[in-house]
Design an enzyme around this catalytic site. Structure first.
Site, short mmCIF file in Angstrom:
data_model
loop_
_atom_site.label_atom_id
_atom_site.label_comp_id
_atom_site.label_asym_id
_atom_site.label_seq_id
_atom_site.Cartn_x
_atom_site.Cartn_y
_atom_site.Cartn_z
N ASN A 43 1.46 1.97 9.04
CA ASN A 43 1.37 2.86 7.88
C ASN A 43 1.02 4.28 8.32
OD1 ASN A 43 -1.23 1.79 8.49
ND2 ASN A 43 -1.97 2.18 6.42
N GLU A 45 -0.30 7.67 6.45
CA GLU A 45 -0.78 8.25 5.19
C GLU A 45 -0.64 9.78 5.21
OE1 GLU A 45 -4.70 6.55 4.62
OE2 GLU A 45 -3.81 4.61 4.10
N CYS A 54 4.36 2.69 4.06
CA CYS A 54 3.87 1.37 4.47
C CYS A 54 4.41 0.98 5.84
CB CYS A 54 4.34 0.32 3.46
SG CYS A 54 3.51 0.40 1.86
N GLU A 56 5.63 -1.92 6.77
CA GLU A 56 6.86 -2.72 6.71
C GLU A 56 8.09 -1.83 6.65
OE1 GLU A 56 4.13 -2.93 4.89
OE2 GLU A 56 3.86 -4.92 4.00
N CYS A 93 3.48 -5.18 -0.28
CA CYS A 93 3.49 -4.59 -1.62
C CYS A 93 4.86 -4.81 -2.27
CB CYS A 93 3.14 -3.11 -1.57
SG CYS A 93 4.49 -2.02 -1.09
N CYS A 96 7.83 -2.84 -0.79
CA CYS A 96 8.29 -3.38 0.50
C CYS A 96 9.07 -4.69 0.31
CB CYS A 96 7.11 -3.58 1.44
SG CYS A 96 6.48 -2.01 2.10
N1 THU Z 1 0.11 -0.67 3.03
C1 THU Z 1 1.07 -1.09 3.90
O1 THU Z 1 1.28 -0.49 4.96
N2 THU Z 1 1.81 -2.17 3.54
C2 THU Z 1 1.65 -2.89 2.40
O2 THU Z 1 2.40 -3.81 2.12
C3 THU Z 1 0.54 -2.56 1.49
C4 THU Z 1 -0.18 -1.30 1.76
C5 THU Z 1 -0.69 0.52 3.38
C6 THU Z 1 -0.39 1.73 2.54
C7 THU Z 1 -1.68 2.51 2.65
O3 THU Z 1 -1.61 3.37 3.77
C8 THU Z 1 -2.74 1.45 2.89
O4 THU Z 1 -2.05 0.26 3.22
C9 THU Z 1 -3.64 1.21 1.71
O5 THU Z 1 -2.93 0.98 0.55
#
Ligand code: THU
Length: 137
Positions: A43, A45, A54, A56, A93, A96
């Site tokens: 991920n 941000e 994300c 994935e 999520c 994804c």
């Molecule tokens: N996140 C992912 O990388 N994958 C997911 O399926 C759920 C959430 C990350 C996004 C964000 O940077 C952090 O987790 C918190 O939500």
């Protein structure tokens, strides 16, 4: 038998690369394509919070970049760690799930489930009735 077990250490490794100063949830994903190659993502941000991406979908992007539009997804493992390095559950999520299904409707998804055990499920069970763009628009 297709499994995500050998992808898990790669996902753990990818999570170490995460840029997650806001949530401090470090997420990694590692996938295997139909031709047997593996690709990872983490991920990333942003201070403009909604722009984060994300793990994935980062892994999917890496796979498409390497293999092009013929890329097909066989299996993906997802790992997440909190600020103390403790493993956290992270089912993918909804966004994804939609993207994973586009590349592998029969793909296997592995993640740490709510009961704390490694869980493997099919994409279809994660996202029944996913969106498909109508062909006759
Ligand atoms: N996140 C992912 O990388 N994958 C997911 O399926 C759920 C959430 C990350 C996004 C964000 O940077 C952090 O987790 C918190 O939500």
């Amino acid at each position: 038998m297709m499994t995500t077990t050998n992808l898990r250490p790669l996902a753990d490794q990818a999570a170490k690369q995460a840029y997650a100063p806001y949530s401090r949830l470090h997420v990694g994903a590692a996938l295997r394509s139909r031709n047997g190659s593996t690709y990872s993502g983490c991920n990333v941000e942003n201070g403009s919070l909604s722009l984060g991406s994300c793990a994935e979908r980062s892994a999917i992007s890496a796979a498409v970049l390497a293999e092009g539009p013929e890329f097909r997804l066989d299996a993906i493992a997802i790992s997440a760690f909190d600020r103390n390095g403790q493993p956290m559950q992270v089912p993918p999520c909804g966004a994804c799930r939609q993207v994973l299904k586009e590349f592998g409707a029969d793909a296997i998804v592995g993640f740490l489930g709510g009961d704390g055990s490694w869980t493997e499920v099919g994409v279809e069970s994660l996202l029944p009735h996913g969106f498909v763009l109508p062909e006759d628009l």
